[in-house]
Every structure is written in structure tokens, then in C-alpha cells.
Design a protein around this motif. Structure first.
Motif, PDB file in Angstrom:
ATOM      1  N   CYS A  73       0.715  -1.197   0.300  1.00 60.63           N
ATOM      2  CA  CYS A  73      -0.348   0.167   0.276  1.00 60.63           C
ATOM      3  C   CYS A  73       0.732   1.701  -0.002  1.00 60.63           C
ATOM      4  O   CYS A  73       0.454   2.014  -0.716  1.00 60.63           O
ATOM      5  CB  CYS A  73      -1.101   0.356   1.312  1.00 60.63           C
ATOM      6  SG  CYS A  73      -1.701   0.955   1.162  1.00 60.63           S
ATOM      7  N   ALA A  74       1.974   1.215   0.284  1.00 62.49           N
ATOM      8  CA  ALA A  74       2.842   2.297   0.515  1.00 62.49           C
ATOM      9  C   ALA A  74       3.340   3.079  -0.192  1.00 62.49           C
ATOM     10  O   ALA A  74       4.002   2.233  -1.128  1.00 62.49           O
ATOM     11  CB  ALA A  74       3.651   2.278   2.100  1.00 62.49           C
ATOM     12  N   TYR A 118       1.720   4.030   9.279  1.00 64.59           N
ATOM     13  CA  TYR A 118       0.857   4.958   9.615  1.00 64.59           C
ATOM     14  C   TYR A 118       0.585   5.763   8.138  1.00 64.59           C
ATOM     15  O   TYR A 118      -0.887   5.805   7.742  1.00 64.59           O
ATOM     16  CB  TYR A 118       2.100   6.596  10.395  1.00 64.59           C
ATOM     17  CG  TYR A 118       1.264   7.387  10.050  1.00 64.59           C
ATOM     18  CD1 TYR A 118       0.353   7.669  11.315  1.00 64.59           C
ATOM     19  CD2 TYR A 118       1.752   8.498   9.735  1.00 64.59           C
ATOM     20  CE1 TYR A 118      -0.446   8.751  11.589  1.00 64.59           C
ATOM     21  CE2 TYR A 118       1.248   9.920   9.958  1.00 64.59           C
ATOM     22  CZ  TYR A 118       0.221   9.929  10.754  1.00 64.59           C
ATOM     23  OH  TYR A 118      -0.613  10.797  10.771  1.00 64.59           O
ATOM     24  N   ARG A 119       1.834   5.574   7.170  1.00 64.16           N
ATOM     25  CA  ARG A 119       0.955   5.975   6.211  1.00 64.16           C
ATOM     26  C   ARG A 119       0.013   5.622   5.013  1.00 64.16           C
ATOM     27  O   ARG A 119      -0.806   5.544   4.287  1.00 64.16           O
ATOM     28  CB  ARG A 119       2.247   6.548   4.648  1.00 64.16           C
ATOM     29  CG  ARG A 119       3.275   7.508   5.409  1.00 64.16           C
ATOM     30  CD  ARG A 119       4.055   7.887   3.777  1.00 64.16           C
ATOM     31  NE  ARG A 119       4.981   6.776   3.813  1.00 64.16           N
ATOM     32  CZ  ARG A 119       6.410   6.387   4.473  1.00 64.16           C
ATOM     33  NH1 ARG A 119       6.744   7.365   5.284  1.00 64.16           N
ATOM     34  NH2 ARG A 119       7.262   5.533   4.030  1.00 64.16           N
ATOM     35  N   THR A 120       0.418   3.517   5.579  1.00 64.76           N
ATOM     36  CA  THR A 120      -1.125   3.077   4.478  1.00 64.76           C
ATOM     37  C   THR A 120      -1.502   3.278   5.612  1.00 64.76           C
ATOM     38  O   THR A 120      -3.087   3.050   4.783  1.00 64.76           O
ATOM     39  CB  THR A 120       0.155   1.525   5.133  1.00 64.76           C
ATOM     40  OG1 THR A 120       1.036   1.368   4.278  1.00 64.76           O
ATOM     41  CG2 THR A 120      -1.239   0.900   5.376  1.00 64.76           C
ATOM     42  N   ILE A 121      -2.385   3.665   6.679  1.00 58.22           N
ATOM     43  CA  ILE A 121      -3.390   3.603   7.760  1.00 58.22           C
ATOM     44  C   ILE A 121      -3.866   5.066   7.331  1.00 58.22           C
ATOM     45  O   ILE A 121      -5.394   5.542   6.637  1.00 58.22           O
ATOM     46  CB  ILE A 121      -3.036   3.756   9.095  1.00 58.22           C
ATOM     47  CG1 ILE A 121      -2.918   2.329   9.231  1.00 58.22           C
ATOM     48  CG2 ILE A 121      -4.695   3.657  10.022  1.00 58.22           C
ATOM     49  CD1 ILE A 121      -2.690   2.179  10.809  1.00 58.22           C
ATOM     50  N   ASP A 143       8.947  -7.428  13.733  1.00 59.32           N
ATOM     51  CA  ASP A 143      10.505  -6.874  12.988  1.00 59.32           C
ATOM     52  C   ASP A 143      10.803  -6.823  11.652  1.00 59.32           C
ATOM     53  O   ASP A 143      12.263  -6.872  10.911  1.00 59.32           O
ATOM     54  CB  ASP A 143      10.899  -8.391  13.351  1.00 59.32           C
ATOM     55  CG  ASP A 143      10.971  -8.715  14.980  1.00 59.32           C
ATOM     56  OD1 ASP A 143      10.215  -7.666  15.318  1.00 59.32           O
ATOM     57  OD2 ASP A 143      11.893 -10.541  15.182  1.00 59.32           O
ATOM     58  N   GLN A 144       9.496  -6.091  10.597  1.00 60.94           N
ATOM     59  CA  GLN A 144      10.123  -6.191   9.194  1.00 60.94           C
ATOM     60  C   GLN A 144       8.848  -4.433   9.154  1.00 60.94           C
ATOM     61  O   GLN A 144       9.934  -3.903   8.446  1.00 60.94           O
ATOM     62  CB  GLN A 144       9.495  -7.050   8.310  1.00 60.94           C
ATOM     63  CG  GLN A 144       9.993  -6.642   7.183  1.00 60.94           C
ATOM     64  CD  GLN A 144       9.400  -8.322   5.816  1.00 60.94           C
ATOM     65  OE1 GLN A 144       9.293  -9.397   6.440  1.00 60.94           O
ATOM     66  NE2 GLN A 144       9.597  -8.085   4.696  1.00 60.94           N
ATOM     67  N   THR A 145       7.532  -4.628   9.063  1.00 58.60           N
ATOM     68  CA  THR A 145       6.609  -3.413   8.561  1.00 58.60           C
ATOM     69  C   THR A 145       7.455  -2.124   9.567  1.00 58.60           C
ATOM     70  O   THR A 145       7.798  -2.224  11.050  1.00 58.60           O
ATOM     71  CB  THR A 145       5.314  -3.656   9.542  1.00 58.60           C
ATOM     72  OG1 THR A 145       4.473  -4.608   9.292  1.00 58.60           O
ATOM     73  CG2 THR A 145       5.092  -2.283   8.303  1.00 58.60           C
ATOM     74  N   LEU A 146       7.520  -1.062   8.825  1.00 55.74           N
ATOM     75  CA  LEU A 146       8.317   0.378   9.162  1.00 55.74           C
ATOM     76  C   LEU A 146       7.287   0.770   9.687  1.00 55.74           C
ATOM     77  O   LEU A 146       6.126   0.791   9.056  1.00 55.74           O
ATOM     78  CB  LEU A 146       8.860   0.922   8.205  1.00 55.74           C
ATOM     79  CG  LEU A 146      10.291  -0.046   7.101  1.00 55.74           C
ATOM     80  CD1 LEU A 146      10.595   0.881   6.349  1.00 55.74           C
ATOM     81  CD2 LEU A 146      11.300   0.060   8.562  1.00 55.74           C
TER      82      LEU A 146
END
Length: 738
Positions: free
Chosen positions: A650-651, A681-684, A673-676
Motif C-alpha cells: 500500500c505505501a 502510518y502512511r498506509t492507514i 520486526d519488518q514493517t516500518l
């Protein structure tokens, strides 16, 4: 539009499990949560922490290896903290003052002198430049070279010396002690030397006066033909002789005390301690009362000395009373000075002694002067020739006695000067110690290990502070305000090789997690009309395709037909994971060239079908946003019970925004341990801007052992159950045979 205002679309819908938690809240122990957080940080950063500790230990080892070995040797010094020089009652007051000057100093005072830098420098000079260079590599005096200490209530002082060479350390320790003893002996003999020189000067003066007096008496006898005076004249001359002797003794004592007082005042002024006798000691009423008593006792002694010798019992008794009065005067004077100065100084004590001795000598001299003056008047009444002869005889006798007294004192002082001993002596000399005291390898290892631990903790804290990855589900829950729909465990933490439900034990935690997710999405009443589900993630490689396959397999287990559509037209992966061809796919259906029945293929899982992406278009976003694409997906949802769309990340991409307007629900996969965090935050924010029907999020690849989730098998495992059945049958056969 704010995400919290999109209650019907953007806000995650609550599942029955979440609503149950609302009515049956779990009491979380804050301390346990904090301990678990610390444990999580340790599990994530243990490699970094271990590396920091190892690095610090290596630095410590290099530091320890590069340090020169330091050797220490100690010499023990036995000091006399209360020795005084003895003096007889007939000694001059100056000898009593010399005894005070040569009194041994306290142990603490001697430690301060031994610690002085000039003493160490003097010992360095005595040791020699070659030895100093050998032991310290230069001519400077290091601060750590010398340490002096003494145990409480002990007269033994330990002088410890450190050096890079054991022989130099022992030699310097012995040299420091020897230098101190030499200096201390010099201090002790200096006062005696000054007194001897003063007595020698007075002895020369008295000798000249005696020679002149003897010549005058001889000339007078020859001139007047008088040889022996009558008995009255001899008695008067005898009394005057005793009085003159006492007067001369008092004069000598008073002169010595004045000289000593001047020297002590000079020393006090150099130290910044100025004492005004008139405003301190003389102002004490108790001191003045004792001084008056001393004057009365001196008058009584002067009267007795005319009838008795100085060694008589009567005179000795008065001398004892005078000594007691002087001692009381010293106590009063010392109390007054201590109250003003508030410091302990041996020079102040010597000054007080000189003041009292001077006052006593002055009182005795004034009394003797009055008595001698009265005797002079008595002599004036005698005939002129007898009177003159009596005076000459008296003068000669006085000078002879004074000369003899001064001669005795001179040799006494000379003997004291030559035989003066230091206030300390060797108790034990230093010997070379070939075992280095520094560097202390064990101590350095412990210190650097503790330092490494502290730096490791600091490094872990900084790394956590700078880390922008999602580490647990709590962050996502705090960001979205919702609870995760399911927790997908990391198959590595479960020691399983496969990541697909159909390829693992159906009762494993991994498979159970997807059944929980299936029940929440498909079987709950909140999503009963959901037929097209889009699954995405903030970034690539976060397990969205694996989640699509496993969720489809879990849904198909309920008897529903499930279609997997690869809508990632930029980097498709479903065909590779399912082992099907990607020659014909979704893009061929949208362009109208291929029938869906031809493009859709069966998978190895029952009731699970796959529509690969097909050839990749030049503009994926526009293709997905076309009417043909929307119509194709709508028809597919009519054919199959559930359609799951494997969407691109999505990002940073607009593809997901287009797909979210087609799908009935959007499921967000967040990988631990992987998702930034910025990507999440930008995805939501991106999904909320278009009002995407987000139904919730899934936490993927969570280490359940580290995070404390309790996945377990309920019931007996098949293999174990079969073994128990076999054993039970064998037992029944054995009992029947018996």
C-alpha cells in the motif's frame, strides 16, 4: 478526513472476541508487561549487546596488556609519638623549652610530613637519576609513587612505594624512610644547637667578667692590705652570693625564653597564625590569679634561699608549688589559645610554654631584684673598705658560680646535640616484590565487563529508540485503537519448515491461527456479506501472499469455493507459490481476450482456485481502475463463494487505493520486526483518505515463545494416542493369557 470519524468504513469493526473482552476485561499486570518488554528487547538486541560487551572486553584486554607492570614495596617505620627530653629541676628554663621543641610529633603529623612532595623529591635526589629513570622512565615525581598509612591506635607507619621496577621500588621506600629520619633528627638537634650556641656566647662573656672581677679584687687587697673580712661580712657576702646566682640564672633563663619566643612568633607568622599575648592570655582572670600566686611563691623562695641551700627540703617544697602553679598557667593559656585558633599546632603549644616560662622567670627576677636591693642597703651601712671588699668578693663568687653553671650546661647541651636520636626508626625495611600489583587483570576484567554491560544496555536502548520497525502488536493496537484479528506465529519459532496450512499439522498453532482468522472474518455475523477480500501490507515481503493462500485454504475447509486472484500487477508471486503457470491470467480477462474459465486453474488444495496475474501491463493502476477490471471482479465474486485478492503493497503505490474501492473489505498484514512504523502510518492514512473498508489487521510472524502467547495442543497427539492404545491392547492380551 480523520480516521476516527470514519466509524462505518475506516474504523475496524469489532469481532465477538473483542466485544467479549469489553465485558470480561483481562487484568494485565504492569510489572509483567514491563518485564516482557525488557525480555523482548534483549531477544532482539542480544547480538548487539554481546558485540558491545566483547568489544569493550577486547579494549580492556588491549589496555591491560599495554600497561606497564607496577611493583610495590613497603617499609615499616616505628615512631615515638610521646617522647620528651628529660631535664633536672636545676636546669635552665631554656632546657625545658628545648625538651618541648624536641618532643615527638603525633603519628598523623609524621604521616603528613612523609607525604610531602619535597621529601619525596629529596629522596629522589638521594636515590640517583639513573635509578629514578629506571623505575619511572623520567625525572618527574608521579603522584601515585608514594602512599603512607597507619592503622588506628598504632605507632607503626607503613611507607609504600610503587615503581615500574621492583628494585627501584624497594630502594626508594628505604630512601624515603632514611631521608625522613635524617630530617627529623636535624629538626630535633637544631633547637639544642641554638641553645648551646647561646650558652657558649654567655660563657665567654661571664669568663671575661670573672677575669676582670678577680683582677680588681686582687688589686684592692694589695692596695688596702685587707686579706679576710669579718664574719658579718662573710655572712652578708654568702647570702648575696646565693641571691646573685639566682638572679643570674633568672636573667639567663629570661633571655633564652625571649629568644625562643621570637623564633616561635616568626614561625607562626609564616603560617598565618598571629597571636597577640596581651589580648588573649593576659586577659584571662584565672591566668592573672595564677600569676599573682607565682609572684608570692617567688618571694618566699627568695627569703628561704638566704638561709638554706637550693637543694634543701624547704626550698624544694617551694619549687614544687612553683612548678604546679606554672603547670596550671600553661593549661589556662593553652585553653585560651585553642579557643581562639581552633586548630591543633605543635608550635602553638611551644609558644604557650615559652609565654608561661617567661612570666615565671620575670616574676622570680623581680622578686630577686627587690631582695638584692634590700641587701645592698644593708651593705651600705658597713665601713667603706669592708663594704668595697665585700662587694668585690661577692662579685667574684657570683661570677665563679655562674661560670661553672654555664660550663656545665654547655657540655650538657653539647652532649644532647651529639646524641640526639630521630623520633622514628626502622621496624622493617623494604625488599623487592617481583609480583606486580598493577595492572590487576581480574579487577580490570570485572570493571570492563561491568562497563561493557552498561554500554550494551545503553546501545540497546539507543537502538530501540532509533528503531522504526513494528516489534509487537501493542504498537499497532495503540495506533489504530483496535485489537488484532489474529496473531500468526512465526513458523521458524515453531520449528516448522512449511508456511502453508495444508502442508503442516492441522492442529498446529500456525494452522489454528488461520482458522481463528477465518472464523472472525467469514463466520462472524459482522462480515456475513463479505465475498471479496483484499489483503495488503505496508511494504513488500511482509507475508501477504502467504496469508492469502493459508486463509483461502482455511476457508475452503468449510466447503466454500475460494478464488485467489493475483492483483499485484507489478511483482506477482501467487503462481510461483502455488506452482501454476502465469502465461494467462487476470490481465487477459480484463482486456477481453481470454475467458475466465480458461485463465482460472485449480490448486493442490480442495476448493481453492487461482487466477494468476497474467502478462504485466505498462500501467497497473489504470488497468485496475478500468471498468473492465471492476466488471471482471464482480462476475468472479458471483461465481465463487469467496474471492481473495492478493494486492500490491500500500505505501507509495496507488494500486491499493483503486482495489479498495472494488473489494468488500480490506485486511492489513503487519509483520513483526519488518514493517516500518512510518510505512504503517502512511498506509492507514492513505486508506482512510479514500474511505477504504478496512476490517482489521493481522499480526504476522510473531515469535510466540518470546512474546508469551500460550499456543498448545488440546488433547492427545495422534502418535502418542496410538501408542497408548497399543499398550492398552497389549495389556489386555497379557492378562487374558494369564
Amino acid at each position: 478526513m480523520d480516521i476516527r470519524e470514519q466509524d462505518s468504513i475506516v474504523r475496524y469493526e469489532r469481532s465477538p472476541i473483542m466485544e467479549a473482552e469489553q465485558y470480561y476485561p483481562v487484568n494485565n499486570n504492569t510489572e509483567q508487561i514491563e518485564l516482557r518488554h525488557v525480555w523482548d528487547v534483549f531477544c532482539r538486541r542480544w547480538r548487539l549487546m554481546l558485540g558491545v560487551v566483547i568489544l569493550v572486553l577486547i579494549i580492556g584486554a588491549v589496555y591491560t596488556i599495554k600497561q606497564k607492570p607496577v611493583y610495590e614495596s613497603s617499609a615499616m617505620l616505628l615512631v615515638a609519638s610521646g617522647r620528651t627530653v628529660s631535664s633536672s629541676a636545676d636546669d635552665l628554663g631554656v632546657l625545658s623549652d628545648l625538651a618541648a621543641l624536641t618532643r615527638a610529633r603525633s603519628v598523623q603529623s609524621q604521616i603528613e610530613i612523609l607525604n610531602s612532595s619535597d621529601l619525596l623529591q629529596q629522596a629522589f635526589t638521594h636515590l640517583g637519576s639513573d635509578e629514578v629513570r629506571k623505575g619511572y622512565g623520567g625525572q618527574s615525581v608521579p603522584q601515585w609513587a608514594l602512599s603512607v598509612d597507619s592503622k588506628k591506635d598504632s605507632d607503626v607507619i607503613t611507607v609504600s612505594v610503587k615503581a615500574y621496577n621492583p628494585e627501584v621500588a624497594s630502594a626508594l621506600a628505604n630512601t624515603v624512610v632514611a631521608t625522613y629520619m635524617e630530617r627529623d633528627q636535624g629538626f630535633s638537634s637544631e633547637a639544642t644547637k641554638q641553645g648551646r650556641e647561646y650558652v657558649a656566647t654567655e660563657l665567654d662573656t661571664v669568663q671575661k667578667q670573672l677575669t676582670d672581677a678577680q683582677r680588681a679584687l686582687s688589686d684592692y687587697k694589695r692596695k688596702t692590705k685587707l686579706v679576710v673580712a669579718d664574719s658579718q661580712l662573710q655572712a652578708i657576702a654568702g647570702n648575696m652570693l646565693n641571691l646573685q646566682a639566682e638572679q643570674d640564672k633568672a636573667n639567663v633563663e629570661l633571655a633564652g625564653v625571649k629568644k625562643q619566643k621570637e623564633a616561635l612568633i616568626s614561625q607562626l607568622n609564616s603560617q598565618g597564625n598571629q597571636i597577640d599575648e596581651s589580648s588573649t592570655i593576659q586577659m584571662s582572670p584565672e591566668y592573672q590569679s595564677a600569676l599573682a600566686t607565682l609572684g608570692e611563691l617567688s618571694a618566699k623562695r627568695a627569703a628561704l634561699i638566704q638561709e638554706y641551700t637550693p637543694q634543701s627540703r624547704e626550698v624544694k617544697k617551694i619549687d614544687g608549688a612553683i612548678a604546679e602553679t606554672q603547670a596550671r598557667m600553661k593549661e589556662v593559656a593553652q585553653t585560651v589559645v585553642a579557643a581562639r585558633q581552633r586548630i591543633r599546632n605543635p608550635i602553638l603549644n611551644n609558644y604557650v610554654d615559652s609565654v608561661v616560662n617567661g612570666a615565671a622567670a620575670d616574676a622570680r627576677l623581680r622578686t630577686l631584684n627587690r631582695v638584692i636591693a634590700a641587701r645592698d642597703k644593708q651593705i651600705e651601712a658597713l665601713p667603706e673598705q669592708e663594704r668595697t671588699m665585700t662587694k668585690l668578693m661577692e662579685k667574684v663568687n657570683v661570677l665563679e658560680r655562674t661560670y661553672q653553671m654555664l660550663s656545665d650546661k654547655y657540655y650538657t647541651l653539647l652532649l644532647n646535640e651529639k646524641s640526639t636520636l630521630p623520633t622514628a626508626r626502622f621496624a622493617s625495611s623494604a625488599h623487592p616484590n617481583y609480583s606486580p600489583v598493577a595492572p590487576n587483570k581480574k579487577k580490570n576484567a570485572a570493571l570492563f565487563f561491568l562497563l561493557g554491560l552498561m554500554l550494551a544496555v545503553a546501545a540497546a536502548a539507543i537502538a530501540e529508540r532509533l528503531d522504526n520497525r513494528v516489534r509487537d502488536e501493542e504498537f499497532v493496537e495503540q495506533l489504530t485503537g483496535e485489537t488484532a484479528l489474529a496473531i500468526i506465529p512465526d513458523e521458524k519459532s515453531l520449528r516448522k519448515s512449511a508456511g502453508v496450512v495444508g502442508a503442516v499439522d492441522h492442529r498446529s498453532p500456525f494452522a489454528e491461527a488461520f482458522r481463528v482468522l477465518r472464523n472472525v472474518i467469514i463466520l462472524s455475523g459482522a462480515h456475513k456479506d463479505l465475498k471479496m477480500l483484499a489483503i495488503t501490507s505496508p511494504g513488500r515481503g511482509e507475508g501477504k501472499s502467504t496469508t492469502c493462500i493459508n486463509l483461502a485454504n482455511a476457508v475452503a475447509m468449510t466447503g466454500r469455493k475460494v478464488l485467489l486472484v493475483d492483483c499485484d500487477l507489478r511483482c506477482p508471486s501467487l503462481h510461483a507459490r502455488l506452482g501454476v503457470s502465469n502465461g494467462i491470467g487476470f490481465t487477459d480477462i480484463v482486456t477481453g481476450g481470454v475467458d475466465p474459465e480458461i485463465a482460472i486453474v485449480e490448486t493442490k488444495f480442495n476448493n481453492v482456485y487461482c487466477l494468476p496475474s497474467g502478462p504485466l501491463p505498462n500501467d497497473p493502476s489504470e488497468l485496475l481502475n478500468s471498468d473492465e477490471s471492476r466488471e471482471a471482479l464482480r462476475k468472479l465474486s458471483d461465481i465463487y463463494d469467496v474471492v481473495i485478492l492478493d494486492c500490491p503493497p500500500c505505501a507509495g503505490l496507488s494500486d491499493m487505493q483503486v482495489i479498495s474501492t472494488i473489494a468488500h473489505g480490506v485486511l492489513l498484514v503487519v509483520t513483526v520486526d519488518q514493517t516500518l512504523k512510518p510505512s504503517l502510518y502512511r498506509t492507514i492514512k492513505s486508506l482512510s483518505q479514500i474511505g477504504a473498508p478496512v476490517i482489521g489487521f493481522v499480526v504476522n510472524r510473531l515469535n510466540i515463545k518470546r512474546s508469551g502467547y500460550d499456543y498448545y495442543y488440546y488433547g492427545e497427539k495422534p502418535k502418542k494416542l496410538a501408542e497408548q492404545v497399543k499398550k492398552s491392547r497389549f495389556g489386555r492380551k497379557k492378562r487374558s493369557s494369564e
